[in-house]
Design a protein around this motif. Structure first.
Motif, PDB file in Angstrom:
ATOM      1  N   GLU A 113      17.838  21.970  15.438  1.00 12.83           N
ATOM      2  CA  GLU A 113      19.071  20.820  15.385  1.00 12.83           C
ATOM      3  C   GLU A 113      19.177  20.584  13.866  1.00 12.83           C
ATOM      4  N   SER A 116      22.583  15.109  12.816  1.00  7.89           N
ATOM      5  CA  SER A 116      22.624  14.247  14.249  1.00  7.89           C
ATOM      6  C   SER A 116      24.184  14.220  14.534  1.00  7.89           C
ATOM      7  N   PHE A 125      25.567  15.785  25.523  1.00  2.58           N
ATOM      8  CA  PHE A 125      24.139  15.307  26.001  1.00  2.58           C
ATOM      9  C   PHE A 125      23.457  15.817  27.172  1.00  2.58           C
ATOM     10  N   ASP A 128      22.589  19.328  26.721  1.00  2.00           N
ATOM     11  CA  ASP A 128      21.509  19.223  25.756  1.00  2.00           C
ATOM     12  C   ASP A 128      20.135  18.791  26.473  1.00  2.00           C
ATOM     13  N   ARG A 129      20.321  17.940  27.165  1.00  2.00           N
ATOM     14  CA  ARG A 129      18.849  17.497  27.987  1.00  2.00           C
ATOM     15  C   ARG A 129      18.693  18.759  28.949  1.00  2.00           C
ATOM     16  N   TYR A 149      18.169  12.577  18.528  1.00  2.00           N
ATOM     17  CA  TYR A 149      18.094  13.243  19.707  1.00  2.00           C
ATOM     18  C   TYR A 149      17.210  12.598  20.865  1.00  2.00           C
ATOM     19  N   VAL A 153      19.993  11.281  22.908  1.00  2.00           N
ATOM     20  CA  VAL A 153      20.095  12.367  23.836  1.00  2.00           C
ATOM     21  C   VAL A 153      19.322  12.189  24.981  1.00  2.00           C
TER      22      VAL A 153
END
Length: 394
Positions: A113, A116, A125, A128-129, A149, A153
């Motif tokens: 990453e 931000s 999000f 991403d998780r 993150y 996130v």
């Protein structure tokens, strides 16, 4: 056993993430690793830097947002090249690359990453998780990116490792020497550029003009409009300055219109993308980075190492490398008045300029050199790969 590493990124154009991929692919221990780079779109302007080193660069020519055929293509590349480690960079590659790596049962999946990403929606999000759960480790380029993150996130802190970007000190030594020769002192105040500086001649910049440059993509987050507004105030105060905007991007026509509206056309040059940034540094007196968000910008490391003072917004990972008044100047984002004041301060204060340059070089050499970044990254590769091996093979 040599490990095959596949780097996946959108393209190898101008940008910090792109430079990280190039540096890693070139810098890994070739007795232990073989690097391949896959660009989801085109190879980009800087792909030949890798190909000259014998490193294969593949382009997939992805055109559509939901082109799911790219997953099949990536899986084929992974299987054909017996890839042991997939390392993805930036949102598109992090999405498509990790899905493909998971389906192809790649032993080690890593993503980086670089920012931000405040532009992301709740759906991003969620994705991403989900992908983080399928990823062995996420590299954050700064503590601020890791914090974003974790807090926004919801990715577990232990899943994310901070590895700062780094640059090659040896490659910049010649730039430092030349930059010193081309200035009577290390200060914009009394700049006396060498008549041999072909870039200033090429761009019709006179020896007594202070050159302030922005280098990077022409996108809203970089703060080019604030840069132009600061230049307008600076020229209105009688300063003889020339602004360079180096790069390309979706805001190019808009920024040219802003220049026209501010009657700055004689004071600003749009150079487009250039591959001779080391040479360009010799013609520059200051680098500006008035961004609204950043991860850990490579350009400030390159400028600091090359002996060019940096004025940057205090956002993201920037304060992790620049200490205001010690090795650079920090300003608030979206504040062109403060930006102008910082420019004027450097033009007037020769002693400060010299001090910033000396301290900046020392900071980069000690804390942000390329070898540190490469060693940390390949050490992470080895640690995770070995942890996946059956006990009998360890």
């Amino acid at each position: 056993m040599k490990l095959n590493v596949l780097y996946i990124i959108w393209s190898l154009g101008l940008g910090g993430a792109e430079r990280v991929v190039i540096n890693l692919a070139k810098g890994l221990d070739r007795d232990k690793f073989k690097s391949i780079v896959c660009c989801l779109n085109s190879k980009g302007k800087f792909a030949d830097e890798l190909e000259k080193e014998g490193i294969r660069v593949i382009e997939l020519k992805k055109r559509w947002k939901f082109d799911f055929s790219v997953i099949k293509k990536l899986i084929e590349i992974i299987k054909e090249n017996k890839i042991n480690i997939v390392h993805t960079h930036l949102w598109g590659a992090n999405f498509w690359g990790r899905l493909a790596a998971q389906k192809a049962s790649v032993p080690v999946i890593i993503s980086t990453e670089h920012n931000s990403d405040t532009w992301k929606t709740p759906l991003h999000f969620v994705i991403d998780r989900y992908l983080a759960a399928k990823t062995d480790r996420i590299i954050a380029v700064s503590k601020s990116v890791k914090e974003f993150y974790v807090k926004n996130v919801g990715i577990p802190s232990g899943k994310i490792e901070v590895i700062y970007n780094g640059i090659s000190i040896s490659e910049h030594r010649s730039q430092i020497t030349e930059h010193s020769k081309s200035h009577s002192v290390h200060s914009p105040q009394s700049t006396v550029h060498s008549q041999d500086n072909y870039i200033r001649k090429q761009l019709a910049i006179s020896p007594d003009e202070t050159v302030i440059a922005m280098i990077g993509r022409l996108v809203p987050q970089k703060g080019h409009k604030d840069f132009l507004l600061a230049l307008k105030v600076l020229t209105g105060c009688g300063f003889k300055v020339k602004g360079l905007i180096v790069g390309s991007g979706p805001q190019e026509m808009y920024l040219k219109q802003v220049c026209d509206n501010l009657a700055l056309n004689g004071n600003v040059i749009f150079t487009g993308v250039r591959s001779d940034i080391p040479e360009l540094f010799k013609a520059i007196d200051m680098i500006a980075l008035p961004s609204t968000r950043e991860g850990f910008p490579m350009i400030i490391l390159e400028a600091m190492s090359a002996g060019v003072p940096v004025v940057a917004s205090s956002v993201g990972g920037v304060p992790e490398v620049i200490t205001n008044g010690f090795n650079g100047l920090l300003v608030e984002p979206e504040n062109h008045t403060e930006l102008k004041a910082a420019f004027a301060k450097l033009i007037h204060d020769e002693r400060l300029s010299n001090s910033l340059i000396d301290n900046a070089r020392a900071t980069v050499a000690k804390e942000f050199n390329l070898r540190n970044m490469i060693d940390s990254t390949q050490g992470l590769y080895e640690k995770i790969y070995e942890s996946k091996l059956p006990k009998a093979d360890k």
